[in-house]
Every structure is written in C-alpha cells, then in structure tokens.
Motif scaffolding. Structure first.
Motif, PDB file in Angstrom:
ATOM      1  N   LYS A   1      12.567   0.434 -10.493  1.00 33.84           N
ATOM      2  CA  LYS A   1      13.927   0.504  -9.951  1.00 33.84           C
ATOM      3  C   LYS A   1      13.914   1.124  -8.550  1.00 33.84           C
ATOM      4  O   LYS A   1      14.609   0.649  -7.645  1.00 33.84           O
ATOM      5  CB  LYS A   1      14.823   1.312 -10.884  1.00 33.84           C
ATOM      6  N   ALA A   2      13.130   2.169  -8.386  1.00 34.33           N
ATOM      7  CA  ALA A   2      13.048   2.826  -7.080  1.00 34.33           C
ATOM      8  C   ALA A   2      12.509   1.861  -6.021  1.00 34.33           C
ATOM      9  O   ALA A   2      13.031   1.810  -4.907  1.00 34.33           O
ATOM     10  CB  ALA A   2      12.170   4.070  -7.159  1.00 34.33           C
ATOM     11  N   PHE A   3      11.484   1.084  -6.358  1.00 33.49           N
ATOM     12  CA  PHE A   3      10.917   0.153  -5.397  1.00 33.49           C
ATOM     13  C   PHE A   3      11.890  -0.991  -5.103  1.00 33.49           C
ATOM     14  O   PHE A   3      11.960  -1.475  -3.983  1.00 33.49           O
ATOM     15  CB  PHE A   3       9.565  -0.374  -5.871  1.00 33.49           C
ATOM     16  N   ASP A   4      12.648  -1.408  -6.118  1.00 27.89           N
ATOM     17  CA  ASP A   4      13.663  -2.438  -5.893  1.00 27.89           C
ATOM     18  C   ASP A   4      14.784  -1.935  -4.983  1.00 27.89           C
ATOM     19  O   ASP A   4      15.343  -2.699  -4.205  1.00 27.89           O
ATOM     20  CB  ASP A   4      14.285  -2.893  -7.219  1.00 27.89           C
ATOM     21  N   LYS A   5      15.120  -0.648  -5.119  1.00 27.54           N
ATOM     22  CA  LYS A   5      16.271  -0.077  -4.398  1.00 27.54           C
ATOM     23  C   LYS A   5      15.853   0.856  -3.254  1.00 27.54           C
ATOM     24  O   LYS A   5      16.659   1.640  -2.787  1.00 27.54           O
ATOM     25  CB  LYS A   5      17.159   0.714  -5.380  1.00 27.54           C
ATOM     26  N   ILE A   6      14.605   0.762  -2.829  1.00 31.26           N
ATOM     27  CA  ILE A   6      14.104   1.710  -1.825  1.00 31.26           C
ATOM     28  C   ILE A   6      14.908   1.657  -0.525  1.00 31.26           C
ATOM     29  O   ILE A   6      15.053   2.657   0.164  1.00 31.26           O
ATOM     30  CB  ILE A   6      12.592   1.534  -1.555  1.00 31.26           C
ATOM     31  N   ALA A   7      15.470   0.514  -0.223  1.00 31.67           N
ATOM     32  CA  ALA A   7      16.276   0.385   1.000  1.00 31.67           C
ATOM     33  C   ALA A   7      17.511   1.292   0.954  1.00 31.67           C
ATOM     34  O   ALA A   7      18.032   1.686   1.993  1.00 31.67           O
ATOM     35  CB  ALA A   7      16.693  -1.065   1.207  1.00 31.67           C
ATOM     36  N   THR A   8      17.953   1.667  -0.252  1.00 36.83           N
ATOM     37  CA  THR A   8      19.142   2.509  -0.386  1.00 36.83           C
ATOM     38  C   THR A   8      18.814   3.999  -0.360  1.00 36.83           C
ATOM     39  O   THR A   8      19.722   4.827  -0.390  1.00 36.83           O
ATOM     40  CB  THR A   8      19.890   2.204  -1.703  1.00 36.83           C
ATOM     41  N   TYR A   9      17.527   4.325  -0.317  1.00 35.32           N
ATOM     42  CA  TYR A   9      17.129   5.732  -0.317  1.00 35.32           C
ATOM     43  C   TYR A   9      17.639   6.431   0.944  1.00 35.32           C
ATOM     44  O   TYR A   9      17.442   5.952   2.059  1.00 35.32           O
ATOM     45  CB  TYR A   9      15.606   5.881  -0.430  1.00 35.32           C
ATOM     46  N   ASP A  10      18.291   7.567   0.756  1.00 33.61           N
ATOM     47  CA  ASP A  10      18.824   8.381   1.858  1.00 33.61           C
ATOM     48  C   ASP A  10      17.890   9.565   2.046  1.00 33.61           C
ATOM     49  O   ASP A  10      17.753  10.415   1.156  1.00 33.61           O
ATOM     50  CB  ASP A  10      20.236   8.848   1.488  1.00 33.61           C
ATOM     51  N   ASP A  11      17.224   9.641   3.212  1.00 31.75           N
ATOM     52  CA  ASP A  11      16.219  10.683   3.416  1.00 31.75           C
ATOM     53  C   ASP A  11      16.792  12.079   3.627  1.00 31.75           C
ATOM     54  O   ASP A  11      16.049  13.026   3.851  1.00 31.75           O
ATOM     55  CB  ASP A  11      15.247  10.309   4.535  1.00 31.75           C
ATOM     56  N   SER A  12      18.116  12.214   3.494  1.00 33.47           N
ATOM     57  CA  SER A  12      18.670  13.576   3.521  1.00 33.47           C
ATOM     58  C   SER A  12      18.436  14.263   2.168  1.00 33.47           C
ATOM     59  O   SER A  12      18.646  15.460   2.035  1.00 33.47           O
ATOM     60  CB  SER A  12      20.161  13.554   3.879  1.00 33.47           C
ATOM     61  N   TYR A  13      18.012  13.488   1.181  1.00 35.29           N
ATOM     62  CA  TYR A  13      17.635  14.023  -0.133  1.00 35.29           C
ATOM     63  C   TYR A  13      16.126  13.946  -0.275  1.00 35.29           C
ATOM     64  O   TYR A  13      15.484  13.089   0.326  1.00 35.29           O
ATOM     65  CB  TYR A  13      18.281  13.215  -1.275  1.00 35.29           C
ATOM     66  N   GLY A  14      15.573  14.798  -1.100  1.00 37.58           N
ATOM     67  CA  GLY A  14      14.135  14.744  -1.356  1.00 37.58           C
ATOM     68  C   GLY A  14      13.783  13.485  -2.130  1.00 37.58           C
ATOM     69  O   GLY A  14      14.525  13.067  -3.023  1.00 37.58           O
TER      70      GLY A  14
ATOM     71  N   ILE B   1       0.846  -1.196   0.000  1.00 36.10           N
ATOM     72  CA  ILE B   1       0.000   0.000   0.000  1.00 36.10           C
ATOM     73  C   ILE B   1       0.881   1.245   0.000  1.00 36.10           C
ATOM     74  O   ILE B   1       0.595   2.227  -0.690  1.00 36.10           O
ATOM     75  CB  ILE B   1      -0.975  -0.013   1.204  1.00 36.10           C
ATOM     76  N   ALA B   2       1.989   1.189   0.736  1.00 30.60           N
ATOM     77  CA  ALA B   2       2.921   2.319   0.750  1.00 30.60           C
ATOM     78  C   ALA B   2       3.515   2.534  -0.636  1.00 30.60           C
ATOM     79  O   ALA B   2       3.627   3.673  -1.099  1.00 30.60           O
ATOM     80  CB  ALA B   2       4.030   2.079   1.779  1.00 30.60           C
ATOM     81  N   PHE B   3       3.877   1.438  -1.322  1.00 34.67           N
ATOM     82  CA  PHE B   3       4.387   1.556  -2.693  1.00 34.67           C
ATOM     83  C   PHE B   3       3.350   2.224  -3.584  1.00 34.67           C
ATOM     84  O   PHE B   3       3.661   3.125  -4.369  1.00 34.67           O
ATOM     85  CB  PHE B   3       4.723   0.178  -3.275  1.00 34.67           C
TER      86      PHE B   3
END
Length: 187
Positions: free
Chosen positions: A58-71, A21-23
């Motif tokens: 790609k974003a959903f596959d790599k979401i774990a790598t997302y750094d929340d210091s960026y938008g 649901i979040a995706f």
C-alpha cells in the motif's frame, strides 16, 4: 538534517519516481520496524508478516501521497495500524456471518467429503490458475510456485534463488499483484 535523513529523503524521492532499487532500500530499512510493530499487536507471525507485506504494498502504491513533514516510519506504522484494524473488523464480520450460517447448518446434515463435482471444480480452478500464472514473467512464476505449490518459507526461497529475503518478499508481492491483474483482466 543529518546524513541519514538526507539519504532517506533522496531514496523516497527516487521511489516516488518508480525506482525499484529505492523501493527495495525502503523495504530493507523499515521491514523490521513494521514487522515488529505488528508482531506485538497480533502476537502471530503469519498475520504480522501478511500485514507487513500489505503495508509496504500500500505504501509503495501510495508513495506519491507521502508528505515529508511526517516521519516515513510513522507513515508506514499508521498504514500498518489501519490495515490491522481492517483485518480485525473483517474477521469480526466473518465470525458474525458464520454464526448466521451455523444456525442453518444445525438444521441439516453436512457431508464433509467433497463430491465428485466438487473435486472436478477444484481441478478446473487449479488448471485455470496455473494457466494464469504462466502468463507472468518466468521469475514471478518461479517465486509463486516455490511459495504456494512447494510451500517453501521466504528463507528457503531466498536460498533457492540466491537472493536476499527482502527481495523475495517484494518479488512475491509484485507477482501476486500481477497475477491478480491477469485474473481481473480476463473476467
């Protein structure tokens, strides 16, 4: 931090934990931004849509790598931009390859009509593909059939399934990934 930033942060954290649901919420929130960005770049609706789907995949596959210091939107746009650059490079390479092949083609006469063997191979490939599609869950089978065999638009599929268009896009994306895994694991 305002309420929307907090809500976004919570949604991203849920997505990192695999919450579908979040995706879907992230897709709904940012689809138009990424699609609009690509539509301006590509000036082609099909390419823009394909790249946007690839971006979210790609974003959903790599979401774990997302750094929340960026938008989050900036992160998605960066992924999208890189996919577009890759597409341009691939097309340039294909053009160069086809130029090499066309030099050979000039030296021989080609028959455009498929031979009996070509038709047989195509039919066998289609039968194999249909068998692979039947290994998917029924809801994924249906969305693939509607899109690729009935050639319906996303909007028509959404109407047929009585689902929001973004759900159809995500479901089709997921179905294609699962089908690719079935085909890969078979070989």
């Amino acid at each position: 931090m305002d309420k929307t930033e907090i809500t976004l942060k919570i949604t991203i954290e849920k997505a990192k934990l695999g919450n579908q649901i979040a995706f879907s919420n992230l897709l709904d929130a940012f689809w138009n931004d990424v699609y609009g960005f690509q539509l301006i770049r590509t000036k082609n609706e099909n390419d823009a849509e394909d790249i946007t789907i690839q971006t979210f995949s790609k974003a959903f596959d790599k979401i774990a790598t997302y750094d929340d210091s960026y938008g989050f939107k900036t992160w998605l746009i960066t992924i999208s931009k890189n996919l577009h650059v890759d597409l341009i490079r691939k097309r340039k390479r294909n053009i160069l390859d086809s130029l090499d092949a066309s030099n050979e083609a000039v030296t021989k006469v080609l028959d455009d009509a498929p031979s009996a063997e070509d038709r047989l191979i195509t039919e066998q490939n289609l039968v194999t593909l249909l068998q692979d599609i039947k290994k998917l869950k029924p809801n994924y089978q249906k969305v693939i059939n509607l899109r690729y065999f009935n050639e319906l638009s996303y909007a028509a599929i959404a109407k047929e399934l009585n689902e929001p268009i973004n759900n159809v896009k995500v479901k089709l994306l997921r179905a294609k990934k699962l089908l690719a895994e079935v085909i890969k694991n078979k070989g």
